[in-house]
Design a protein around this motif. Structure first.
Motif, PDB file in Angstrom:
ATOM      1  N   SER A  78      42.397  12.035  47.943  1.00  0.00           N
ATOM      2  CA  SER A  78      43.075  11.018  48.444  1.00  0.00           C
ATOM      3  C   SER A  78      42.628  10.930  49.961  1.00  0.00           C
ATOM      4  N   HIS A 111      38.289  -6.890  45.661  1.00  0.00           N
ATOM      5  CA  HIS A 111      37.729  -5.740  44.699  1.00  0.00           C
ATOM      6  C   HIS A 111      37.016  -6.015  43.565  1.00  0.00           C
ATOM      7  N   ALA A 148      42.862   5.158  49.476  1.00  0.00           N
ATOM      8  CA  ALA A 148      41.746   5.474  48.589  1.00  0.00           C
ATOM      9  C   ALA A 148      42.109   6.936  47.757  1.00  0.00           C
ATOM     10  N   SER A 179      46.512   2.070  46.654  1.00  0.00           N
ATOM     11  CA  SER A 179      45.423   2.409  45.962  1.00  0.00           C
ATOM     12  C   SER A 179      45.768   2.840  44.648  1.00  0.00           C
ATOM     13  N   CYS A 238      38.936   4.796  54.259  1.00  0.00           N
ATOM     14  CA  CYS A 238      39.154   3.663  53.432  1.00  0.00           C
ATOM     15  C   CYS A 238      38.312   3.592  52.031  1.00  0.00           C
ATOM     16  N   SER A 239      37.534   4.691  51.701  1.00  0.00           N
ATOM     17  CA  SER A 239      36.807   4.672  50.545  1.00  0.00           C
ATOM     18  C   SER A 239      36.492   6.134  50.131  1.00  0.00           C
ATOM     19  N   MET A 275      42.207  -1.712  51.385  1.00  0.00           N
ATOM     20  CA  MET A 275      42.846  -1.190  50.140  1.00  0.00           C
ATOM     21  C   MET A 275      41.981  -1.092  48.924  1.00  0.00           C
ATOM     22  N   ASN A 276      42.533  -0.135  47.929  1.00  0.00           N
ATOM     23  CA  ASN A 276      41.695  -0.229  46.633  1.00  0.00           C
ATOM     24  C   ASN A 276      42.723  -0.169  45.578  1.00  0.00           C
TER      25      ASN A 276
END
Length: 453
Positions: free
Chosen positions: A235, A403, A225, A183, A265-266, A140-141
């Motif tokens: 997204s 993070h 993301a 995110s 994921c990014s 996650m972010n």
């Protein structure tokens, strides 16, 4: 007048003279005018004394003295109007020494740069905040520091805003127990906060009024993301898709890309907004041009990581350079040239790379680490670029670092750890006070670069 050796005035003969050093700036067809005595030459041409015309009242000794005075130089050598020899070296530097001058100033510039890099490396964090219920999930972010100097961070089912100027904390939202933010991303003007959720929702929030502006649809899995490019919100989801949303349009979805075979994921847009980088759980990185985004029209695909790519960061002073970090089984930081599609360098950190942040004031990059079979777990490391030598490290988090995010002035980095703390590091600055000196030296070097050599 006696006959002179043929090499009397040749450069070879003069160089062997142990008492005087000479330059040879001319060539064999163009004499060196600085060696000519033009007044004496004019006298010889217009008032030459001929032996046959000498008055009888001048005796032979006097005549010889006059002739020697007019025909010999101050050192007793025969005078010549055109002399193909160099002039004695003066204290003024010749243009032939330009390479030496440039080399000296390059060394001065290098020394100044090294002095700029010798700044104090902090021994510990500047501030610690509690972060209870933060979700310990690598993919996650959930933290982003906006240009309004407000840090947004999701703690479980709640999302908080921390104002750096005064330290005030505001709870922006709270969702049900079965859902939580996965995110967050501030818009470029920091007026809107995009929030993606575990159950595929994507919302836009007005931070000033604490109200939802809009809900965006399209995903069927966790939105892990998000990233802004002007009015376009991009997204990435667990459903393996990438969606570009135009937040101004009624039909917000402008394009949908599905090329990753695992969770996205990014994702990060370049500073110019023309290139998008996406990283997936299948260990791949895709590079996209903003004007040609489609599922089968990517610019490059990088497959050199051997674990999930959650960390991506564009270099602030080389727009085509991208840094990426791999998961536990990879542990590498790789630097890419996205224009050529090549890997510039690869560094094995021997630990999971959870976050990357470039230093905008010095040529450095910071990495946050998680799981590791070695002692490198839970570290925060600063690397010098492009050599990728370690400047320093912190071992202050008790659990893995999840993070990283950077303050808008580029001086402070915030790290969020699974130990439920936020830690702030004044490690990127302040900017060097010798920048003016470096600019001055660079200007001097540019003036000494000439196509005429």
């Amino acid at each position: 007048m006696s006959k002179l050796p043929s090499d009397r005035y040749s450069p070879t003969r003069l160089i062997t003279n142990p008492t005087t050093q000479y330059d040879f700036p001319g060539d064999r067809f163009i004499p060196n005018r600085s060696l000519m005595d033009l007044d004496q030459a004019h006298s010889l041409l217009t008032s030459r004394i001929k032996k046959a015309c000498n008055p009888t009242n001048f005796n032979e000794v006097y005549r010889q003295k006059v002739e020697e005075k007019l025909s010999l130089d101050s050192e007793g050598r025969p005078f010549r109007m055109l002399v193909f020899r160099g002039s004695p070296k003066s204290s003024r530097r010749s243009i032939r020494l330009i390479d030496e001058m440039r080399r000296e100033e390059l060394e001065a510039l290098d020394n100044s740069t090294k002095q700029c890099q010798l700044r104090n490396f902090p021994k510990k964090e500047a501030r610690i905040l509690d972060a209870p219920n933060i979700v310990n999930d690598f993919y996650m972010n959930i933290m982003d520091w906006g240009r309004n100097n407000v840090l947004a961070v999701a703690l479980g089912s709640e999302l908080y805003l921390w104002k750096s100027d005064n330290g005030n904390v505001q709870r922006l939202l709270q969702v049900g127990a079965n859902d939580y933010p996965s995110s967050v991303a501030w818009s470029e003007d920091a007026k809107t906060l995009a929030v993606g959720y575990l159950h595929s929702n994507l919302q836009l929030w007005d931070a000033e009024t604490s109200k939802i502006v809009r809900s965006l649809e399209g995903h069927t899995g966790r939105v892990a993301a998000t990233g802004w490019n002007g009015q376009i919100l991009t997204s990435g989801s667990q459903d393996k898709s990438i969606i570009n949303h135009d937040v101004r349009a009624t039909n917000n979805m402008t394009s949908r890309i599905q090329v990753h075979t695992e969770e996205v994921c990014s994702l990060k847009w370049s500073s110019r907004g023309n290139i998008l980088a996406t990283g997936g759980n299948e260990n791949l990185i895709y590079i996209w041009e903003s004007s040609k985004m489609s599922s089968f029209n990517f610019l490059h695909r990088f497959n050199e990581h051997s674990a999930a790519v959650k960390s991506l960061a564009w270099c602030p002073y080389q727009s085509d350079v991208l840094a990426s970090g791999g998961g536990t089984k990879d542990g590498c930081i790789k630097i890419w040239n996205t224009q050529k599609g090549t890997c510039i360098s690869s560094l094995d950190t021997k630990a999971q790379v959870c976050g990357l942040e470039w230093n905008r004031h010095h040529k450095e990059i910071m990495s946050g680490h998680g799981f590791s079979a070695s002692e490198n777990r839970n570290l925060l490391c600063l690397w010098r670029y492009p050599s990728m030598t370690k400047v320093g490290e912190f071992r202050r988090h008790a659990s893995r670092i999840l993070h990283l995010s950077q303050s808008p002035d580029g001086l402070t980095v915030a790290s969020a750890g699974a130990d439920e703390t936020l830690r702030f590091w004044d490690v990127f600055g302040p900017p060097s006070t010798d920048n003016s000196r470096i600019s001055e030296l660079e200007g001097l070097l540019s003036l000494k670069t000439s196509p005429l050599r």
